[in-house]
Design an enzyme around this catalytic site. Structure first.
Site, PDB file in Angstrom:
ATOM      1  NE  ARG A  15      -2.050  -1.140   3.595  1.00  0.00           N
ATOM      2  CZ  ARG A  15      -2.178  -1.925   4.752  1.00  0.00           C
ATOM      3  NH1 ARG A  15      -3.591  -1.593   5.994  1.00  0.00           N
ATOM      4  NH2 ARG A  15      -1.628  -2.211   5.749  1.00  0.00           N
ATOM      5  CE  LYS A  75       1.119  -2.340   9.579  1.00  0.00           C
ATOM      6  NZ  LYS A  75      -0.486  -2.445  10.209  1.00  0.00           N
ATOM      7  CE1 TYR A  94      -4.981   2.514   9.834  1.00  0.00           C
ATOM      8  CE2 TYR A  94      -4.460   2.168   7.973  1.00  0.00           C
ATOM      9  CZ  TYR A  94      -5.572   2.514   8.812  1.00  0.00           C
ATOM     10  OH  TYR A  94      -6.364   2.664   8.369  1.00  0.00           O
ATOM     11  CG  HIS A  96      -2.399  -0.764  15.211  1.00  0.00           C
ATOM     12  ND1 HIS A  96      -3.738  -1.242  15.237  1.00  0.00           N
ATOM     13  CD2 HIS A  96      -2.343  -0.670  14.021  1.00  0.00           C
ATOM     14  CE1 HIS A  96      -4.129  -0.701  14.685  1.00  0.00           C
ATOM     15  NE2 HIS A  96      -3.578  -0.464  13.565  1.00  0.00           N
ATOM     16  CD  GLU A 118      -3.454   3.393  15.635  1.00  0.00           C
ATOM     17  OE1 GLU A 118      -2.870   2.998  16.002  1.00  0.00           O
ATOM     18  OE2 GLU A 118      -3.343   3.758  14.738  1.00  0.00           O
ATOM     19  CB  VAL A 179     -12.738  -7.000  12.343  1.00  0.00           C
ATOM     20  CG1 VAL A 179     -12.615  -8.351  11.831  1.00  0.00           C
ATOM     21  CG2 VAL A 179     -12.011  -6.253  12.333  1.00  0.00           C
ATOM     22  CB  VAL A 239     -11.144  -8.747  20.236  1.00  0.00           C
ATOM     23  CG1 VAL A 239     -11.481  -8.076  21.724  1.00  0.00           C
ATOM     24  CG2 VAL A 239     -12.461 -10.142  20.423  1.00  0.00           C
ATOM     25  CG  LEU A 240     -10.344  -1.959  18.819  1.00  0.00           C
ATOM     26  CD1 LEU A 240      -8.778  -2.580  18.491  1.00  0.00           C
ATOM     27  CD2 LEU A 240     -11.039  -0.938  17.394  1.00  0.00           C
ATOM     28  CG  ASP A 270      -2.027  -4.660  12.759  1.00  0.00           C
ATOM     29  OD1 ASP A 270      -0.681  -4.581  12.713  1.00  0.00           O
ATOM     30  OD2 ASP A 270      -3.241  -4.685  12.044  1.00  0.00           O
ATOM     31  CB  VAL A 298      -1.076 -11.270   7.463  1.00  0.00           C
ATOM     32  CG1 VAL A 298      -0.107 -10.231   7.323  1.00  0.00           C
ATOM     33  CG2 VAL A 298      -0.551 -12.915   6.702  1.00  0.00           C
ATOM     34  CB  ALA A 299       0.921  -7.610  11.057  1.00  0.00           C
ATOM     35  CG  ASN A 300       1.238  -5.943   6.444  1.00  0.00           C
ATOM     36  OD1 ASN A 300       1.428  -7.442   6.779  1.00  0.00           O
ATOM     37  ND2 ASN A 300       2.119  -5.967   5.307  1.00  0.00           N
TER      38      ASN A 300
END
Length: 367
Positions: A15, A75, A94, A96, A118, A179, A239-240, A270, A298-300
């Site tokens: 990206r 990122k 982002y 995190h 975020e 999500v 979950v966030l 993340d 995978v974190a991205n």
């Protein structure tokens, strides 16, 4: 203002922080935009498209950082970038932070102004800059989970939609936020049986109203999670906790109760992951096995579909970038309470409450 768009250097991150359309809006307002050569190629935007809208193309990432008052990227800076971040420079991306004390300390030491996509938060509690990537990640969780349920990649060998005479696969979704809703929608579309858990009854009522009958809701508790992980083929962690570490809803001992080849897709990676055995992976090496359970962490995740993701990201970040560029970060944040909540670290000090709760009052290294 001088704004820099560096090329992302995190593993398999294709990206880019802004599309040519976004750059055009900035140059029309008299701002200077530096784009690192090749930054947009992964998303389908060659240097020529940026040049046409008035961007200046720079050869190296170091040049972009050194010549820019504000960096707009996707990122968080990685180790190779820490030393490039300048005192007082605005970094809009982002972050995190709660998942990495090392990154947090590095940005404190840099004395930069760190605005995290975020944690930008609207009055209604929604997260406008996180939402589009959560939508992408939620949909991808089912796409990837379905693939890793295949036997050649150590899955159970289950087709989520089933076939006539054979029942469909079972998908457990933890969290009924963006999500979770998107994951449930995709799984239901494939014909899977879906169970979605949350502690927010308003969210569960919403899911119950809008989803088809093969998506069922249940209140989230340790008892119910332990019950369902034994019988579901694909588990999606969505979950966030805003700006904080994700709660560990699936513990190490639960893995032994799952059937061999069960797949876990932890979208919360993340923020540290909502599975105790989660560790960040990359698109290059996306999975690992523990107790014969496939972990995809995978974190991205949206980086695998960079064209869609970059377009969706610029759609929501551009108004904030324009405000920061036109007014400067202090005035922009003072006049916009939503943007102000994006401030995580300011010139060596943590200013975001959830981040303080995660790590305590970390101090900048002595100059």
């Amino acid at each position: 203002m001088e704004i820099g768009i560096p090329k992302e250097i995190k593993n398999n991150e294709s990206r880019v922080g802004m599309t040519p359309a976004g750059v055009l809006e900035l140059t029309h307002r008299g701002h200077t935009v530096f784009v690192q050569s090749g930054a947009g190629l992964g998303s389908g935007f060659p240097d020529e498209e940026y040049k046409k809208v008035g961007a200046r193309i720079l050869d190296t990432i170091g040049q972009v950082y050194s010549m820019s008052e504000m960096i707009v990227k996707v990122k968080e800076p990685i180790k190779e970038e820490y030393g490039m971040v300048q005192k007082g420079q605005v970094i809009f991306t982002y972050f995190h932070f709660a998942s990495s004390e090392r990154l947090t300390q590095a940005m404190i030491d840099s004395r930069a102004v760190c605005l995290a996509y975020e944690t930008v938060e609207d009055e209604d509690g929604s997260l406008p800059l996180l939402t589009p990537m959560s939508e992408v990640a939620g949909r991808m969780a089912i796409q990837q989970g379905a693939k890793y349920l295949e036997k050649p990649v150590k899955g159970r060998g289950v087709l989520l939609g089933g076939v006539p005479g054979v029942p469909p696969g079972r998908v457990l979704v933890l969290g009924a936020g963006t999500v979770g809703i998107q994951a449930a929608k995709m799984a239901a579309g494939l014909g899977a049986h879906v169970t979605i858990l949350d502690v927010n009854m308003k969210r569960l009522r919403y899911v119950n109203d809008v989803m088809p009958s093969h998506v069922v809701t249940e209140f989230s508790s340790e008892y119910n999670i332990r019950k369902h992980v034994r019988s579901h083929d694909l588990i999606v962690g969505g979950v966030l906790l805003k700006g904080g570490k994700a709660p560990k809803l699936i513990t190490r001992d639960m893995l032994k109760t799952m059937r061999p080849g069960t797949v876990i897709v932890d979208v919360a990676v993340d923020q540290g992951g909502c599975v105790e055995t989660t560790r960040p992976t990359t698109h290059e090496n996306p999975t690992y096995l523990i107790d014969d359970v496939v972990h995809y962490c995978v974190a991205n995740m949206p980086g695998a579909v960079p064209y869609t993701s970059t377009m969706a990201l610029t759609n929501v970040t551009l108004p904030y970038v324009l405000s920061l560029a036109d007014k400067g970060w202090e005035r922009a944040c003072r006049e916009d309470a939503s943007l102000q909540k994006g401030l995580n670290i300011v010139k060596g000090e943590i200013v975001y409450e959830e981040l303080l709760e995660a790590f305590g009052p970390l101090k900048a290294a002595t100059a």
